[in-house]
Design a protein around this motif. Structure first.
Motif, PDB file in Angstrom:
ATOM      1  N   ILE A  62      -3.222   3.964  -2.407  1.00  0.00           N
ATOM      2  CA  ILE A  62      -2.989   3.021  -3.698  1.00  0.00           C
ATOM      3  C   ILE A  62      -2.440   1.852  -3.129  1.00  0.00           C
ATOM      4  O   ILE A  62      -1.763   1.492  -2.176  1.00  0.00           O
ATOM      5  N   GLN A  63      -3.245   0.680  -3.663  1.00  0.00           N
ATOM      6  CA  GLN A  63      -3.045  -0.834  -3.633  1.00  0.00           C
ATOM      7  C   GLN A  63      -2.536  -1.144  -5.105  1.00  0.00           C
ATOM      8  O   GLN A  63      -3.628  -1.098  -5.901  1.00  0.00           O
ATOM      9  N   GLY A  64      -1.535  -1.588  -5.208  1.00  0.00           N
ATOM     10  CA  GLY A  64      -1.274  -2.193  -6.913  1.00  0.00           C
ATOM     11  C   GLY A  64      -1.322  -0.877  -7.670  1.00  0.00           C
ATOM     12  O   GLY A  64      -0.447   0.005  -7.242  1.00  0.00           O
ATOM     13  N   GLU A  71       4.612   1.861   1.861  1.00  0.00           N
ATOM     14  CA  GLU A  71       5.221   3.014   1.413  1.00  0.00           C
ATOM     15  C   GLU A  71       4.585   4.505   1.531  1.00  0.00           C
ATOM     16  O   GLU A  71       3.250   4.508   1.497  1.00  0.00           O
ATOM     17  N   VAL A  72       5.358   5.218   2.043  1.00  0.00           N
ATOM     18  CA  VAL A  72       4.777   6.909   2.452  1.00  0.00           C
ATOM     19  C   VAL A  72       5.218   7.963   1.531  1.00  0.00           C
ATOM     20  O   VAL A  72       6.748   7.882   1.784  1.00  0.00           O
ATOM     21  N   ARG A 122       3.287   3.177  -9.253  1.00  0.00           N
ATOM     22  CA  ARG A 122       4.516   2.670  -9.326  1.00  0.00           C
ATOM     23  C   ARG A 122       5.302   4.077  -9.532  1.00  0.00           C
ATOM     24  O   ARG A 122       5.031   4.962 -10.411  1.00  0.00           O
ATOM     25  N   VAL A 123       6.284   4.485  -8.511  1.00  0.00           N
ATOM     26  CA  VAL A 123       7.017   5.902  -8.619  1.00  0.00           C
ATOM     27  C   VAL A 123       8.067   5.531  -9.946  1.00  0.00           C
ATOM     28  O   VAL A 123       9.021   4.789  -9.533  1.00  0.00           O
ATOM     29  N   VAL A 124       7.817   6.351 -10.825  1.00  0.00           N
ATOM     30  CA  VAL A 124       8.642   6.252 -12.142  1.00  0.00           C
ATOM     31  C   VAL A 124       9.731   7.287 -11.978  1.00  0.00           C
ATOM     32  O   VAL A 124      10.604   7.117 -12.537  1.00  0.00           O
ATOM     33  N   ALA A 125       9.168   8.690 -11.844  1.00  0.00           N
ATOM     34  CA  ALA A 125      10.083   9.561 -11.999  1.00  0.00           C
ATOM     35  C   ALA A 125      10.342  10.369 -10.338  1.00  0.00           C
ATOM     36  O   ALA A 125       9.049  10.377  -9.826  1.00  0.00           O
ATOM     37  N   ASP A 126      11.368  10.847 -10.069  1.00  0.00           N
ATOM     38  CA  ASP A 126      11.599  11.357  -8.686  1.00  0.00           C
ATOM     39  C   ASP A 126      12.565  12.321  -8.899  1.00  0.00           C
ATOM     40  O   ASP A 126      13.717  12.355  -8.965  1.00  0.00           O
ATOM     41  N   THR A 180       0.664  -1.210  -0.048  1.00  0.00           N
ATOM     42  CA  THR A 180      -0.125  -0.092  -0.006  1.00  0.00           C
ATOM     43  C   THR A 180       0.837   1.377  -0.003  1.00  0.00           C
ATOM     44  O   THR A 180       1.736   1.507   0.894  1.00  0.00           O
ATOM     45  N   LEU A 181       0.593   2.370  -0.879  1.00  0.00           N
ATOM     46  CA  LEU A 181       1.090   3.540  -0.981  1.00  0.00           C
ATOM     47  C   LEU A 181       0.559   4.432  -0.689  1.00  0.00           C
ATOM     48  O   LEU A 181      -0.653   4.580  -1.198  1.00  0.00           O
ATOM     49  N   LEU A 182       0.955   5.248   0.331  1.00  0.00           N
ATOM     50  CA  LEU A 182       0.087   6.206   1.010  1.00  0.00           C
ATOM     51  C   LEU A 182       0.646   7.723   0.418  1.00  0.00           C
ATOM     52  O   LEU A 182       1.971   7.907   0.981  1.00  0.00           O
TER      53      LEU A 182
END
Length: 487
Positions: free
Chosen positions: A49-51, A73-74, A456-460, A23-25
């Motif tokens: 977000i889940q998945g 992940e936060v 998914r975090v693609v750009a950071d 889970t992404l928060l």
């Protein structure tokens, strides 16, 4: 704008004694602009977000505590604004290799194409792969999460698969358009004969690509579009046969081409087919809610009416239209009439940039400057294209043009495609404190803090997590030099 005091959730929070999926928060954003039908904007809000799916969103103080406890992940989004991932509806990514070519810098469309066709004839599969990733990287760090691409040249073993594989590596949601050219100079077309293909081969490859890659499921990462290039480079038969093939699948295979881009384009249609571009498209079955056309700068009132009646989409490309001096598309009239309109950065060689948020800004500004050109058919004013209007074109508008109901807004059940911008940067100073959403277009300039595609975090902060961007850029530059030198 509304701010309901509730946290909208698709599913209940996980029970304490049950295993929890990843889970992404995204927590405590200063502002979340959902782009939903009501234009909801929350202050001090969070997204779960889940998945690859958004499962909950709303003001943080109404968030169930279980979400905080179970997050794997936060992202601390204090000082940030979150918007849906932007949607790019028209591009030619291979053209990233020929940006700012001197001989084409000051040409209009047909002269520009005649200058670049000989250079592009040297394209290789590696060039297509690397240029696709370069173009996508630029899009991603500007907040774009879904892009169409129109690849219509296939010399030297190039395949659309080269672009698709590049997209899968970098992590972008991709509508890959199988472009084509079949009418060369000797038959009255614009491209040189050695760059056109046999129509039977085009249709066979189109079918192969649909069977191999097209995914019509919700949240699909790859979809195929059939896209004969333009009225001046393909035959009426290929247009008809491509439409018939796409529609035979009944799986959301869409159709795309260029139409009514400038005065020469219109003159060609009238001389060759004795029809306006709209009449020509309609005679071939190329109006409908499964079709979108790029540019439409010269779409007349009849054309706008037919597009609206059939829900035919338009990819508005303001930077390219200015760069090639094609004109100002009647976007306000299109939208008011009910035409689905999205934004496109167009080929990098006819824009020289692929900054999707910048494209939205230009759409806003170009619609406003039209008032000074009222004698030429534009009667827009400053209030006719607000920042939020332009942002809606870049999100919900683009989703509609691509036939997607699962992207373009922040809501439970939608694909987890998000762009997160830092409000504390220099270019936002004195603006974000007043209106963080409008500031993105009024004062744009910085890359995203984070771009999220399919959860998914693609750009950071201007860098890609999925590819080694400096290495790609270095290779891209080497290939660009080789391509130009070989022409």
């Amino acid at each position: 704008m509304s701010e309901p005091a509730r946290f909208v959730s698709l599913i209940p929070p996980p029970a304490v004694n049950n295993p929890t999926p990843a889970t992404l928060l995204i927590q405590n954003a200063d502002c979340v602009a959902t782009m939903d039908d009501a234009g909801t904007e929350w202050r001090h809000a969070s997204i779960v977000i889940q998945g690859g799916t958004i499962v909950a969103c709303g003001p943080t103080d109404s968030l169930a505590p279980e979400w905080l406890e179970r997050a794997t992940e936060v992202i601390d989004a204090r000082g940030h604004v979150v918007i849906p991932g932007l949607v790019n509806t028209h591009h030619h990514m291979f053209q990233s290799l020929t940006r700012a070519i001197p001989a084409a810098q000051n040409a209009e469309l047909f002269g520009w194409l005649r200058t670049l066709y000989p250079i592009w004839s040297g394209l290789t599969p590696e060039m297509v792969h690397v240029s696709t990733q370069t173009a996508m990287a630029e899009l991603l760090i500007s907040g774009c999460t879904t892009s169409s691409d129109h690849l219509y040249l296939y010399p030297n073993g190039v395949r659309l698969d080269d672009s698709i594989e590049a997209a899968r590596e970098i992590g972008m949601r991709f509508h890959a358009s199988r472009g084509s050219m079949s009418v060369g100079e000797s038959a009255g077309g614009l491209p040189p004969d050695h760059l056109v293909e046999r129509e039977a081969d085009i249709l066979a490859d189109s079918q192969r690509l649909i069977d191999t890659w097209h995914d019509d499921s919700e949240h699909a990462m790859v979809r195929i579009t059939l896209a004969p290039c333009s009225p001046f480079s393909v035959s009426p038969d290929l247009m008809r046969e491509s439409a018939s093939l796409a529609r035979s699948y009944r799986r959301g295979v869409r159709l795309h081409t260029h139409l009514a881009e400038n005065d020469h384009d219109v003159a060609y249609s009238r001389e060759k087919f004795n029809q306006t571009p709209t009449e020509y498209a309609e005679s071939l079955g190329w109006l409908g809610d499964d079709v979108w056309h790029a540019h439409c700068v010269k779409l007349d009132d009849h054309g706008i009416g037919r597009f609206a009646a059939t829900l035919t989409g338009v990819a508005h490309c303001p930077c390219s239209n200015m760069r090639l001096a094609s004109g100002i598309a009647p976007v306000r009239r299109m939208v008011d009439a009910g035409v689905p309109v999205g934004l496109g950065v167009d080929g990098s060689a006819s824009n020289d940039a692929a900054h999707q948020l910048g494209e939205a800004r230009q759409a806003m500004l170009l619609a406003r400057v039209g008032r000074s050109l009222a004698p030429f058919g534009c009667d827009h004013g400053p209030a006719d294209m607000s920042a939020r209007d332009a942002l809606r074109l870049a999100t919900r508008g683009g989703a509609a043009v691509l036939g997607r109901t699962d992207i373009g807004q922040i809501a439970p059940g939608m694909a987890a495609d998000l762009a997160i911008f830092d409000l504390r940067t220099l270019n936002m100073a004195g603006a974000a404190v007043h209106d963080p959403v409008a500031s993105l277009l009024m004062c744009h300039g910085e890359p995203t803090a984070w771009t999220i595609v399919n959860g998914r975090v693609v750009a950071d902060h201007g860098q890609l997590r999925t590819i080694d961007l400096p290495t790609v850029v270095e290779r891209h530059n080497a290939l660009a030099r080789a391509l130009a030198a070989g022409s």
